[in-house]
Design a protein around this motif. Structure first.
Motif, short mmCIF file in Angstrom:
data_model
loop_
_atom_site.label_atom_id
_atom_site.label_comp_id
_atom_site.label_asym_id
_atom_site.label_seq_id
_atom_site.Cartn_x
_atom_site.Cartn_y
_atom_site.Cartn_z
N UNK A 1 46.80 34.42 48.17
CA UNK A 1 47.69 35.06 49.14
C UNK A 1 48.77 35.94 48.49
N UNK A 2 49.50 35.48 47.44
CA UNK A 2 50.53 36.35 46.86
C UNK A 2 50.01 37.69 46.36
N UNK A 3 48.78 37.73 45.87
CA UNK A 3 48.23 39.00 45.41
C UNK A 3 48.06 39.99 46.56
N UNK A 4 47.56 39.49 47.68
CA UNK A 4 47.40 40.36 48.84
C UNK A 4 48.74 40.74 49.44
N UNK A 5 49.71 39.81 49.43
CA UNK A 5 51.05 40.13 49.95
C UNK A 5 51.67 41.26 49.13
N UNK A 6 51.58 41.18 47.81
CA UNK A 6 52.10 42.25 46.97
C UNK A 6 51.43 43.58 47.28
N UNK B 1 38.58 40.02 51.61
CA UNK B 1 39.98 39.65 51.86
C UNK B 1 40.88 40.89 51.87
N UNK B 2 40.69 41.78 50.92
CA UNK B 2 41.48 43.01 50.88
C UNK B 2 41.14 43.91 52.05
N UNK B 3 39.90 43.93 52.46
CA UNK B 3 39.48 44.73 53.61
C UNK B 3 40.17 44.23 54.88
N UNK B 4 40.25 42.91 55.03
CA UNK B 4 40.93 42.34 56.20
C UNK B 4 42.40 42.71 56.19
N UNK B 5 43.05 42.64 55.03
CA UNK B 5 44.47 42.97 54.94
C UNK B 5 44.77 44.41 55.27
N UNK B 6 43.99 45.33 54.71
CA UNK B 6 44.23 46.76 54.98
C UNK B 6 43.92 47.11 56.43
N UNK C 1 46.62 46.62 42.78
CA UNK C 1 45.92 46.02 43.90
C UNK C 1 45.45 44.64 43.53
N UNK C 2 45.25 43.73 44.50
CA UNK C 2 44.80 42.39 44.18
C UNK C 2 43.37 42.38 43.69
N UNK C 3 43.02 41.28 43.08
CA UNK C 3 41.67 41.16 42.54
C UNK C 3 40.65 41.15 43.66
N UNK C 4 39.65 41.97 43.56
CA UNK C 4 38.58 42.03 44.55
C UNK C 4 37.25 41.96 43.82
N UNK C 5 36.47 41.02 44.19
CA UNK C 5 35.14 40.88 43.62
C UNK C 5 34.14 41.56 44.53
#
Length: 470
Positions: free
Chosen positions: A47-52, A89-94, A464-468
């Motif tokens: 979560x903190x990675x996506x928040x940043x 996860x990053x797709x959901x956030x954006x 950007x946060x880690x995205x696999x």
């Protein structure tokens, strides 16, 4: 300027409707963190990675503060209902930020699909954002409304009135924009509200209480005593209202038990021998606060006042604010680099750091700041430390009554290290803020509701946060 003054006068008529609507939205947009615990791939350490990442995008696009809080409410509500894979996860956030910007911001500031794709390092195609948008909206039943922490902060400013403008007795020229005091308080309060996005523990509290705790903490750090005084005023009104409601209910129960019936018109009532009633029933001072709060809780009556849109329940609500202040302090002791980078130019980090150093708070053990959200009480140490953090001194009504339960001579109170001061005695804290301190994400005027385009718009954050992707 005259129009701004008239707008404030007209707004007063709609404040009850606004608070009632926010209460409905807060109840409808609740997040169940225990459901997010069941996610197979998305874990809380991610979560903190996506928040940043979201905060950086939000700042680069100069979006409104409400957009950021709505974005995370959408993310949490979606993850509490649907399985989210790590690579999405990053797709959901954006996509959630995209939806929130459409809902809250100006059309010119909503990011385009090409910008979203570039911000995610071209990992996702443009069509994936469209598909995810429809999937998120359908999961949430197309209900986007949310009680934003920014909205509650504005209610706190209106009811606590740090600069005295809400009495509407200032010169009309003063209503053009926020005063320096309000700008500083909002800047520090938004800092703590954004810190609350990083941890799961804050999801167990209502967003309105998180915003109120952030506001009270900001007032304490800046030496503004209006926050603590307003809390004391709310508690006093709650206590008087509860005692009156309990007395009315007892009178009704007494009348019903006596069997008093209203006779027909023109007929004298039948004499009824009254039952014995103790003098305690008529004594205002005989009813304890704990008894009043217990009866009020049992009756299901919700006392809604000012920014407490989810209801004010006396000492139990104040204890929740105390717990939140400890959780916010824990995050403030070790903020992320993104938060430092964002709030250092505004002077927020310097003021918070000064408060921490002066009161020797950095020496605290992290275990001492752990709180139990499910408990209705607080420990002796939490009681004393929260008094320090929230500027709750012994002159406040609820502190005096609550202190009887928390007297412990073994535990040394940290309040001895703090000298309470009025706003006029500590002008350095407020004067250190720039004129744009209240605009933490965009140059937005609370009074006028306009945007100013001063700096060029960035399109991609630095990290950007880690995205696999595999």
């Amino acid at each position: 300027m005259h129009r701004n003054f008239e707008n404030r006068v007209i707004e007063n008529e709609y404040i009850p409707s606004i608070t009632s609507h926010l209460s409905t939205l807060e109840e409808a947009s609740k997040v169940n963190p225990s459901m997010i615990d069941l996610q197979p791939e998305v874990k809380w350490f991610m979560r903190p990675y996506l928040v940043n990442f979201i905060i950086q995008i939000h700042a680069s696009l100069k979006l409104k503060p409400e957009t950021l809080f709505l974005c995370w409410n959408i993310i949490d509500r979606y993850c509490a209902k649907r399985i989210a894979f790590k690579q999405h996860y990053q797709l959901i956030g954006c996509t959630a930020l995209w939806i929130a910007a459409k809902y809250e911001d100006k059309k010119s500031r909503v990011p385009s699909l090409s910008e979203l794709k570039m911000m995610c390092s071209n990992v996702y195609e443009e069509s994936m954002f469209k598909e995810m948008e429809v999937h998120i909206l359908s999961t949430l039943d197309w209900t986007i409304g949310h009680c934003s922490m920014e909205s509650v902060l504005q209610l706190c400013v209106r009811f606590a009135d740090p600069d005295g403008k809400e009495r509407l007795d200032k010169p009309i020229a003063d209503y053009r924009c926020n005063s320096q005091i309000v700008s500083a308080v909002l800047a520090v309060a938004r800092y703590f509200c954004e810190l609350s996005l990083y941890e799961r523990s804050f999801l167990t509290f209502s967003p309105s209480l998180v915003a109120i705790a952030s506001f009270l903490l900001a007032c304490s750090i800046l030496g503004v005593d209006s926050g603590a005084k307003y809390t004391n005023r709310v508690y006093h009104i709650f206590r008087v209202s509860t005692i009156n409601a309990n007395r009315t209910r007892r009178f009704e129960a007494l009348s019903k038990s006596q069997g008093s019936i209203i006779p027909p018109f023109g007929q004298l009532p039948t004499p009824v021998t009254p039952k014995k009633v103790t003098s305690r029933f008529f004594d205002d001072d005989s009813e304890s606060t704990d008894e009043c709060e217990a009866e009020n809780k049992d009756s299901g009556r919700v006392f809604q006042y000012g920014p407490f849109v989810s209801g004010f329940r006396g000492l139990s609500t104040i204890n929740e604010v105390r717990k939140l202040s400890l959780l916010l302090l824990k995050l403030a002791l070790n903020p992320s680099d993104v938060m430092i980078e964002k709030y250092t130019p505004l002077g927020v980090t310097a003021v918070v750091k000064k408060f921490i150093v002066e009161n020797h708070l950095r020496e605290l053990d992290s275990k001492s700041l752990q709180v139990d959200p499910d408990s209705s009480t607080v420990s002796d140490f939490a009681f004393d430390l929260s008094n320090l953090l929230l500027n709750f001194d012994s002159s406040l009504e609820f502190v005096t009554e609550q202190a009887i339960q928390y007297i412990n001579p073994i535990c040394q109170s940290p309040m001895a290290t703090k000298s309470f001061s009025s706003p006029s005695s500590s002008p350095s804290n407020i004067s250190s803020f720039s004129s744009a301190s209240s605009q933490t994400t965009c140059d937005y005027s609370y009074d006028e509701g306009i945007y100013k385009t001063g700096s060029p718009r960035q399109t991609c954050p630095s990290s950007s946060p880690y995205v696999d992707a595999n």
